[in-house]
Design a protein around this motif. Sequence first.
Motif, PDB file in Angstrom:
ATOM      1  N   ASP A  68      25.446  25.766  24.418  1.00  0.00           N
ATOM      2  CA  ASP A  68      24.199  26.486  24.701  1.00  0.00           C
ATOM      3  C   ASP A  68      24.342  27.466  25.853  1.00  0.00           C
ATOM      4  O   ASP A  68      23.594  27.443  26.841  1.00  0.00           O
ATOM      5  CB  ASP A  68      23.082  25.478  24.998  1.00  0.00           C
ATOM      6  N   ARG A  69      25.301  28.351  25.723  1.00  0.00           N
ATOM      7  CA  ARG A  69      25.602  29.281  26.817  1.00  0.00           C
ATOM      8  C   ARG A  69      24.458  30.250  27.100  1.00  0.00           C
ATOM      9  O   ARG A  69      24.368  30.808  28.197  1.00  0.00           O
ATOM     10  CB  ARG A  69      26.897  30.032  26.496  1.00  0.00           C
ATOM     11  N   GLU A  70      23.574  30.473  26.118  1.00  0.00           N
ATOM     12  CA  GLU A  70      22.457  31.405  26.317  1.00  0.00           C
ATOM     13  C   GLU A  70      21.139  30.680  26.583  1.00  0.00           C
ATOM     14  O   GLU A  70      20.081  31.307  26.611  1.00  0.00           O
ATOM     15  CB  GLU A  70      22.327  32.311  25.085  1.00  0.00           C
ATOM     16  N   ARG A  71      21.192  29.362  26.750  1.00  0.00           N
ATOM     17  CA  ARG A  71      19.994  28.567  27.058  1.00  0.00           C
ATOM     18  C   ARG A  71      18.889  28.789  26.027  1.00  0.00           C
ATOM     19  O   ARG A  71      17.760  29.150  26.364  1.00  0.00           O
ATOM     20  CB  ARG A  71      19.489  28.870  28.463  1.00  0.00           C
ATOM     21  N   ILE A  72      19.216  28.520  24.802  1.00  0.00           N
ATOM     22  CA  ILE A  72      18.271  28.700  23.697  1.00  0.00           C
ATOM     23  C   ILE A  72      17.727  27.369  23.203  1.00  0.00           C
ATOM     24  O   ILE A  72      16.571  27.282  22.776  1.00  0.00           O
ATOM     25  CB  ILE A  72      18.949  29.443  22.526  1.00  0.00           C
ATOM     26  N   PHE A  73      18.518  26.301  23.279  1.00  0.00           N
ATOM     27  CA  PHE A  73      18.235  25.086  22.517  1.00  0.00           C
ATOM     28  C   PHE A  73      17.716  23.973  23.419  1.00  0.00           C
ATOM     29  O   PHE A  73      18.394  23.533  24.345  1.00  0.00           O
ATOM     30  CB  PHE A  73      19.491  24.650  21.768  1.00  0.00           C
ATOM     31  N   SER A  74      16.504  23.508  23.112  1.00  0.00           N
ATOM     32  CA  SER A  74      15.834  22.509  23.928  1.00  0.00           C
ATOM     33  C   SER A  74      16.096  21.101  23.398  1.00  0.00           C
ATOM     34  O   SER A  74      15.795  20.788  22.247  1.00  0.00           O
ATOM     35  CB  SER A  74      14.324  22.769  23.937  1.00  0.00           C
ATOM     36  N   SER A  75      16.634  20.249  24.267  1.00  0.00           N
ATOM     37  CA  SER A  75      16.777  18.835  23.928  1.00  0.00           C
ATOM     38  C   SER A  75      15.425  18.132  24.005  1.00  0.00           C
ATOM     39  O   SER A  75      15.105  17.273  23.176  1.00  0.00           O
ATOM     40  CB  SER A  75      17.773  18.168  24.876  1.00  0.00           C
ATOM     41  N   GLU A  76      14.626  18.519  24.979  1.00  0.00           N
ATOM     42  CA  GLU A  76      13.290  17.928  25.106  1.00  0.00           C
ATOM     43  C   GLU A  76      12.482  18.156  23.835  1.00  0.00           C
ATOM     44  O   GLU A  76      11.860  17.230  23.296  1.00  0.00           O
ATOM     45  CB  GLU A  76      12.555  18.525  26.299  1.00  0.00           C
ATOM     46  N   GLY A  77      12.492  19.386  23.326  1.00  0.00           N
ATOM     47  CA  GLY A  77      11.758  19.671  22.096  1.00  0.00           C
ATOM     48  C   GLY A  77      12.353  18.988  20.883  1.00  0.00           C
ATOM     49  O   GLY A  77      11.632  18.580  19.960  1.00  0.00           O
ATOM     50  N   GLY A  78      13.690  18.818  20.883  1.00  0.00           N
ATOM     51  CA  GLY A  78      14.334  18.172  19.751  1.00  0.00           C
ATOM     52  C   GLY A  78      14.022  16.693  19.666  1.00  0.00           C
ATOM     53  O   GLY A  78      13.786  16.154  18.579  1.00  0.00           O
TER      54      GLY A  78
END
Length: 439
Positions: A68-78
């Motif tokens: 996630d080098r661009e900080r796109i993917f949320s673990s909290e939301g997942g």
Amino acid sequence: MPTKAALSHIPGPPTPPIVGHTLTIARDSYGTQQDYIQRYGPVYKTNMLGVWRVNLCGPDALEMVLMDRERIFSSEGGWDALKRIYPGGLLLQDFDHHRRNRRIMTAAFRASAIRDYRLRMTEAMDSLLAAWPIGTPFCFYTAIKDLTLRMGGAVFMGLPLDGDLAKDVNRAIRDEIRASLAVIRHPLPFTPMWRGVRGRDFLRRTFRALIPERRANGGEDFFSQMCLARDENGQSWSEDEILDQFNLLIMAAHDTTATTLSVMIAALGEHPEWQAKLAHEVASLGKGELDEDALSKMTQTNNVFREALRLVPPVPFIPRLATRDFHWNGYDIPAGTSLALNPGVTMLSPELYTNPTKFDPNRFGPERVEDRSHKFAWTPFGGGAHKCIGMHFSTLQVKLFMATLLRKNRIHLPGRAPVWQRMPIPKPKGGLPIILERV
């Protein structure tokens, strides 16, 4: 959250009414996922429990999302489904907030603390294994879940093994775990979620009452270390932060270890030649203390451990939520899309592993190192910023268990090797009956 129409350009199987693909995937999650990959490619959509998800498959997808080098993917939301029971845990945090708390958590896993945990585990494990039946079948999966939970009270909280408080804490943890897997997500009276919320509230009250004493006097258990933990800048946690982090930690450590040890025991019962190798390795350690030096010599055991995690990873699917639009493998995927990564299916890919469904720990040996065919070919502990912080502790715990067990016992399967239920948490159907014999 994007609608089906917003994802119309993403391929996927025909969607049954009402239940979507939920029942199909639940019945055979790996087989279904492998079939979908063959039919639709490494990017496809499914509908699970009314939520449309885009599945991103293969090691390249794992690397892109987990790093996630661009900080796109949320673990909290997942991991949104866990918020009711485990709010504020490290798994449910993102970016700078996650990094700050991970730095503090790391203090509880420093080398000197791990040595103290090992001593506590050794004492507890000897006592608990001595009570297991010899020469008669018993359900290993039930026994190991009970063992890891009771041992957790000693190692994670410093409680006596069979004290009343330890029993109440273990009961509340079991209720939380059942609630986290429940289909009904609201705490209606007498449902698993209702019991889980009550269990969580009990644990928070119990943990909160212990914090002042542990902060004042310290201790060698995880909870005491978390009460005292500070990062390199001297930052520590508030009481509420300790409660949130510790509650998720004890659940994760208990369930994942029980699953992995069940896979290993089933494999050793099915493959006696490997049981003999591990027993010989344990015997070569002598009868002295199972310290860090002794455990580091258990290379064959480590390969069996890694193979068990490859074949039946405790977390076979990793969810994320896209916080921004992104493009991957020819597809534009809109912000708000729920994503599913499939490390369990990836680790069974013939493109990465020889005879991937075969139990073959030698694939991790120095002559083959198949797990290095791609940086994300072997990912049972995840990767990137959210890589499991307890990975080394888990390895130590598994080696300690296997050494303690095989010093005095051999494992036999009275029936066939188990069939594995893959979702929501992997477990052996039928509970994995085994027989222990003294040597």
